[in-house]
Design a protein around this motif. Sequence first.
Motif, mmCIF file in Angstrom:
data_model
loop_
_atom_site.group_PDB
_atom_site.id
_atom_site.type_symbol
_atom_site.label_atom_id
_atom_site.label_comp_id
_atom_site.label_asym_id
_atom_site.label_seq_id
_atom_site.Cartn_x
_atom_site.Cartn_y
_atom_site.Cartn_z
ATOM 1 N N ARG A 123 0.855 -1.171 0.000
ATOM 2 C CA ARG A 123 0.000 0.000 0.000
ATOM 3 C C ARG A 123 0.898 1.230 0.000
ATOM 4 N N LYS A 124 0.524 2.216 -0.795
ATOM 5 C CA LYS A 124 1.289 3.443 -0.831
ATOM 6 C C LYS A 124 0.346 4.581 -1.153
ATOM 7 N N ALA A 125 0.502 5.675 -0.484
ATOM 8 C CA ALA A 125 -0.272 6.876 -0.774
ATOM 9 C C ALA A 125 0.627 8.078 -0.572
ATOM 10 N N GLY A 126 0.372 9.136 -1.309
ATOM 11 C CA GLY A 126 1.164 10.347 -1.190
ATOM 12 C C GLY A 126 0.591 11.437 -2.055
ATOM 13 N N SER A 127 1.399 12.409 -2.425
ATOM 14 C CA SER A 127 0.917 13.502 -3.262
ATOM 15 C C SER A 127 0.997 13.111 -4.724
ATOM 16 N N ALA A 128 0.349 13.903 -5.572
ATOM 17 C CA ALA A 128 0.300 13.546 -6.994
ATOM 18 C C ALA A 128 0.508 14.760 -7.871
ATOM 19 N N ARG A 129 0.999 14.496 -9.071
ATOM 20 C CA ARG A 129 1.048 15.542 -10.077
ATOM 21 C C ARG A 129 -0.249 15.469 -10.866
ATOM 22 N N ALA A 130 -0.412 16.313 -11.856
ATOM 23 C CA ALA A 130 -1.666 16.386 -12.607
ATOM 24 C C ALA A 130 -1.948 15.085 -13.348
ATOM 25 N N THR A 131 -3.136 14.568 -13.157
ATOM 26 C CA THR A 131 -3.647 13.428 -13.921
ATOM 27 C C THR A 131 -5.084 13.764 -14.252
ATOM 28 N N ARG A 132 -5.840 12.795 -14.706
ATOM 29 C CA ARG A 132 -7.246 13.027 -15.010
ATOM 30 C C ARG A 132 -8.098 12.968 -13.754
ATOM 31 N N THR A 133 -7.502 12.878 -12.591
ATOM 32 C CA THR A 133 -8.243 12.818 -11.338
ATOM 33 C C THR A 133 -8.175 14.156 -10.641
ATOM 34 N N THR A 134 -9.025 14.349 -9.661
ATOM 35 C CA THR A 134 -8.952 15.556 -8.858
ATOM 36 C C THR A 134 -7.881 15.368 -7.798
ATOM 37 N N PRO A 135 -7.362 16.439 -7.217
ATOM 38 C CA PRO A 135 -6.275 16.314 -6.247
ATOM 39 C C PRO A 135 -6.601 15.424 -5.054
ATOM 40 N N ALA A 136 -7.872 15.309 -4.682
ATOM 41 C CA ALA A 136 -8.231 14.510 -3.514
ATOM 42 C C ALA A 136 -8.294 13.015 -3.814
ATOM 43 N N ASP A 137 -8.235 12.640 -5.092
ATOM 44 C CA ASP A 137 -8.385 11.237 -5.460
ATOM 45 C C ASP A 137 -7.149 10.408 -5.128
ATOM 46 N N VAL A 138 -7.380 9.278 -4.521
ATOM 47 C CA VAL A 138 -6.358 8.249 -4.356
ATOM 48 C C VAL A 138 -6.863 7.025 -5.084
ATOM 49 N N TRP A 139 -6.048 6.491 -5.945
ATOM 50 C CA TRP A 139 -6.440 5.332 -6.743
ATOM 51 C C TRP A 139 -6.255 4.067 -5.917
ATOM 52 N N THR A 140 -7.288 3.246 -5.850
ATOM 53 C CA THR A 140 -7.226 1.966 -5.164
ATOM 54 C C THR A 140 -7.144 0.878 -6.220
ATOM 55 N N LEU A 141 -6.053 0.137 -6.211
ATOM 56 C CA LEU A 141 -5.772 -0.877 -7.221
ATOM 57 C C LEU A 141 -5.564 -2.227 -6.561
ATOM 58 N N TRP A 142 -6.253 -3.233 -7.071
ATOM 59 C CA TRP A 142 -6.078 -4.605 -6.601
ATOM 60 C C TRP A 142 -5.433 -5.400 -7.711
ATOM 61 N N LEU A 143 -4.323 -6.055 -7.419
ATOM 62 C CA LEU A 143 -3.640 -6.908 -8.390
ATOM 63 C C LEU A 143 -3.816 -8.353 -7.961
ATOM 64 N N TYR A 144 -4.559 -9.113 -8.757
ATOM 65 C CA TYR A 144 -4.795 -10.526 -8.479
ATOM 66 C C TYR A 144 -3.707 -11.344 -9.171
ATOM 67 N N VAL A 145 -3.059 -12.216 -8.402
ATOM 68 C CA VAL A 145 -1.996 -13.073 -8.917
ATOM 69 C C VAL A 145 -2.231 -14.491 -8.414
ATOM 70 N N ALA A 146 -1.458 -15.427 -8.947
ATOM 71 C CA ALA A 146 -1.518 -16.824 -8.484
ATOM 72 C C ALA A 146 -0.108 -17.251 -8.131
ATOM 73 N N GLY A 147 0.322 -16.906 -6.933
ATOM 74 C CA GLY A 147 1.666 -17.250 -6.500
ATOM 75 C C GLY A 147 2.698 -16.266 -7.010
ATOM 76 N N ARG A 148 3.965 -16.616 -6.776
ATOM 77 C CA ARG A 148 5.084 -15.761 -7.165
ATOM 78 C C ARG A 148 5.662 -16.217 -8.493
ATOM 79 N N THR A 149 4.836 -16.242 -9.517
ATOM 80 C CA THR A 149 5.281 -16.649 -10.838
ATOM 81 C C THR A 149 5.990 -15.477 -11.528
ATOM 82 N N PRO A 150 6.790 -15.767 -12.555
ATOM 83 C CA PRO A 150 7.430 -14.670 -13.283
ATOM 84 C C PRO A 150 6.420 -13.656 -13.835
ATOM 85 N N LYS A 151 5.279 -14.133 -14.302
ATOM 86 C CA LYS A 151 4.262 -13.228 -14.843
ATOM 87 C C LYS A 151 3.666 -12.351 -13.739
#
Length: 113
Positions: A5-33
């Motif tokens: 988890r990481k949060a901090g300040s942001a430069r200009a994107t298509r979001t408003t300054p108050a937005d924090v993007w929540t991203l879930w990455l689904y994986v199956a083990g520690r594979t190279p992919k």
Amino acid sequence: MHAKRKAGSARATRTTPADVWTLWLYVAGRTPKSLAAFANLKRLCDDHLNGRYAIEVIDLVETPRRAKDDQILAVPTLVRTLPGPVRKVIGDLSDTGRVLVGLDLIPAPQKSS
């Protein structure tokens, strides 16, 4: 690979300054992919969200029920839960342009007729 988890300040994107993007990455083990997907996601977030994000890595080997509950059909899969609407990108996230369009960070290229 542990949940990150990481949060901090942001430069200009298509979001408003108050937005924090929540991203879930689904994986199956520690594979190279899976490792490549995480590294590509981290790079993409650092380059385009500049700290305004939270990544959670969900290992479906450890929590297989989440695949059904969250409707995950392939791994690795990236899910943007916030800001809405929910968006999904499947694969190792190596095609930066496709991922940026998939996450709605940049508009899709216009097709010429």
